[in-house]
Scaffold this motif. Structure first.
Motif, PDB file in Angstrom:
ATOM      1  N   LYS A  67       6.416 -11.526  -8.238  1.00 36.81           N
ATOM      2  CA  LYS A  67       5.536 -10.994  -7.018  1.00 36.81           C
ATOM      3  C   LYS A  67       5.021 -10.255  -5.981  1.00 36.81           C
ATOM      4  O   LYS A  67       6.249 -10.430  -4.927  1.00 36.81           O
ATOM      5  CB  LYS A  67       5.534 -12.250  -7.288  1.00 36.81           C
ATOM      6  CG  LYS A  67       5.738 -13.976  -8.609  1.00 36.81           C
ATOM      7  CD  LYS A  67       4.548 -14.435  -8.168  1.00 36.81           C
ATOM      8  CE  LYS A  67       4.213 -14.712  -9.962  1.00 36.81           C
ATOM      9  NZ  LYS A  67       2.467 -15.097 -10.276  1.00 36.81           N
ATOM     10  N   SER A  68       4.251 -10.004  -5.926  1.00 39.70           N
ATOM     11  CA  SER A  68       4.247  -8.555  -4.508  1.00 39.70           C
ATOM     12  C   SER A  68       3.971 -10.416  -3.392  1.00 39.70           C
ATOM     13  O   SER A  68       4.241 -11.983  -3.701  1.00 39.70           O
ATOM     14  CB  SER A  68       3.122  -9.008  -4.300  1.00 39.70           C
ATOM     15  OG  SER A  68       1.952  -9.417  -4.477  1.00 39.70           O
ATOM     16  N   SER A  69       3.681  -9.838  -2.242  1.00 39.08           N
ATOM     17  CA  SER A  69       4.032 -10.900  -0.785  1.00 39.08           C
ATOM     18  C   SER A  69       2.184 -11.453  -0.798  1.00 39.08           C
ATOM     19  O   SER A  69       2.485 -12.636  -0.389  1.00 39.08           O
ATOM     20  CB  SER A  69       4.116  -9.837   0.145  1.00 39.08           C
ATOM     21  OG  SER A  69       2.922  -8.972   0.443  1.00 39.08           O
ATOM     22  N   GLU A  70       1.408 -10.971  -2.200  1.00 39.48           N
ATOM     23  CA  GLU A  70       0.146 -11.846  -1.588  1.00 39.48           C
ATOM     24  C   GLU A  70       0.144 -12.390  -3.178  1.00 39.48           C
ATOM     25  O   GLU A  70      -1.319 -12.910  -3.453  1.00 39.48           O
ATOM     26  CB  GLU A  70      -0.904 -10.205  -1.980  1.00 39.48           C
ATOM     27  CG  GLU A  70      -1.176  -9.964  -1.126  1.00 39.48           C
ATOM     28  CD  GLU A  70      -0.088  -8.782  -0.518  1.00 39.48           C
ATOM     29  OE1 GLU A  70      -0.141  -8.636  -1.287  1.00 39.48           O
ATOM     30  OE2 GLU A  70      -0.098  -8.307   0.842  1.00 39.48           O
TER      31      GLU A  70
ATOM     32  N   VAL B 130       3.466  -8.865 -10.408  1.00 36.70           N
ATOM     33  CA  VAL B 130       3.842  -6.678  -9.711  1.00 36.70           C
ATOM     34  C   VAL B 130       4.848  -6.181 -11.300  1.00 36.70           C
ATOM     35  O   VAL B 130       5.741  -6.649 -11.966  1.00 36.70           O
ATOM     36  CB  VAL B 130       4.182  -5.941  -8.966  1.00 36.70           C
ATOM     37  CG1 VAL B 130       4.298  -4.960  -8.818  1.00 36.70           C
ATOM     38  CG2 VAL B 130       3.211  -7.029  -7.431  1.00 36.70           C
TER      39      VAL B 130
ATOM     40  N   ILE C  96      11.437   0.057  -2.513  1.00 39.01           N
ATOM     41  CA  ILE C  96      10.894  -1.036  -2.873  1.00 39.01           C
ATOM     42  C   ILE C  96      12.767  -2.406  -2.703  1.00 39.01           C
ATOM     43  O   ILE C  96      13.511  -1.997  -3.071  1.00 39.01           O
ATOM     44  CB  ILE C  96      10.762  -0.863  -4.132  1.00 39.01           C
ATOM     45  CG1 ILE C  96       9.965  -0.567  -4.143  1.00 39.01           C
ATOM     46  CG2 ILE C  96      10.684  -3.231  -4.875  1.00 39.01           C
ATOM     47  CD1 ILE C  96       9.258  -0.313  -5.955  1.00 39.01           C
TER      48      ILE C  96
ATOM     49  N   PRO D 117       7.086 -15.263  -2.789  1.00 43.10           N
ATOM     50  CA  PRO D 117       6.265 -14.763  -1.703  1.00 43.10           C
ATOM     51  C   PRO D 117       5.705 -14.579  -0.203  1.00 43.10           C
ATOM     52  O   PRO D 117       5.638 -13.656   0.920  1.00 43.10           O
ATOM     53  CB  PRO D 117       4.807 -14.457  -2.721  1.00 43.10           C
ATOM     54  CG  PRO D 117       4.919 -14.697  -3.599  1.00 43.10           C
ATOM     55  CD  PRO D 117       6.451 -16.238  -3.805  1.00 43.10           C
TER      56      PRO D 117
ATOM     57  N   THR E  16       7.745  -1.743   0.471  1.00 45.08           N
ATOM     58  CA  THR E  16       7.052  -2.878  -0.618  1.00 45.08           C
ATOM     59  C   THR E  16       8.194  -4.185  -0.865  1.00 45.08           C
ATOM     60  O   THR E  16       9.300  -3.920  -0.531  1.00 45.08           O
ATOM     61  CB  THR E  16       7.254  -2.851  -1.756  1.00 45.08           C
ATOM     62  OG1 THR E  16       5.698  -1.466  -1.786  1.00 45.08           O
ATOM     63  CG2 THR E  16       6.221  -3.445  -2.419  1.00 45.08           C
TER      64      THR E  16
ATOM     65  N   LEU F  91       8.806  -8.336  -2.780  1.00 47.61           N
ATOM     66  CA  LEU F  91       8.715  -7.798  -3.824  1.00 47.61           C
ATOM     67  C   LEU F  91       9.878  -9.745  -4.375  1.00 47.61           C
ATOM     68  O   LEU F  91      10.573  -9.898  -4.110  1.00 47.61           O
ATOM     69  CB  LEU F  91       9.461  -7.504  -5.236  1.00 47.61           C
ATOM     70  CG  LEU F  91       8.357  -6.382  -5.303  1.00 47.61           C
ATOM     71  CD1 LEU F  91       8.789  -5.766  -6.425  1.00 47.61           C
ATOM     72  CD2 LEU F  91       6.779  -6.390  -5.431  1.00 47.61           C
TER      73      LEU F  91
END
Length: 198
Positions: free
Chosen positions: A44-47, A51, A97, A104, A119, A121
């Motif tokens: 999961k992305s920070s949003e 991913v 990364i 997140p 990035t 994650l």
């Protein structure tokens, strides 16, 4: 026949549990080795978007960091040091990364607090952390902080802090793994390694 079937079920159950059991301590992990591939799993992305790790790794060579979480002062120092070296790392053709069990929304807090541009994650379920072989049973005194920072998803594992340098095919070119969470590779050591792998 019933007895034989019962014994077979017990053996299968034992083997399955043994395979799923996490190492009790950080020194008992069994990480992937140089030459092996980082598994293609979704994080999961920070949003909070899904991913696929391979989609990111395919872009360019990657410095892939695994850290315990934004609550860990040693992790924050390491993430900040990488931020300071980020331009050098990018100039050498690499991206950064960083993966942790944090939820997140907690990644956003870490990004802002440590002024991170690269990035971050979330692997709150630990699928990638376990597949890479760096997960171990969380010590009792960390269970509540892990649980809170993963928003209740994780209360069972921690990653051993690790750095993997990976090519566009997800092959591991270099790794630095320290079961002592206080010891991390410095940028002064990492940058020359990247120069050699360029």
């Amino acid at each position: 026949m019933k007895k034989t079937l019962f014994i077979l079920l017990v053996i299968v159950s034992f083997v399955t549990n043994a395979q799923n059991a996490l190492p009790k301590v950080a020194t008992d992990i069994s990480p992937l080795l140089i030459g092996e591939k980082i598994p293609n799993l979704s994080l999961k992305s920070s949003e909070n978007a899904d991913v696929k790790i391979s989609d990111l790794l395919n872009d360019k060579k990657t410095v892939l960091i695994f850290y315990r979480g934004g609550w860990c002062p040693y992790c924050n120092m390491h993430l900040s040091a990488l931020s300071e070296a980020e331009n050098q790392i990018i100039d050498l053709g690499f991206q950064i990364i960083a993966v942790s069990p944090d939820a997140p929304e907690n990644l956003k807090i870490t990004k802002e607090k440590d002024k991170i541009k690269y990035t971050l994650l979330s692997d709150s379920k630990g699928e990638l952390i376990k597949a890479v072989g760096i997960a171990f049973e969380v010590p009792e005194n960390y269970k509540s902080v892990i649980n809170v920072n993963s928003n209740g998803v994780n209360s069972s594992f921690l990653p051993v802090p690790a750095v993997f340098v990976v090519n566009e095919d997800s092959d591991i070119l270099f790794e630095y793994i320290s079961p002592d969470f206080k010891h991390r590779i410095t940028s002064d050591l990492l940058v020359p390694v990247l120069k050699n792998l360029k």
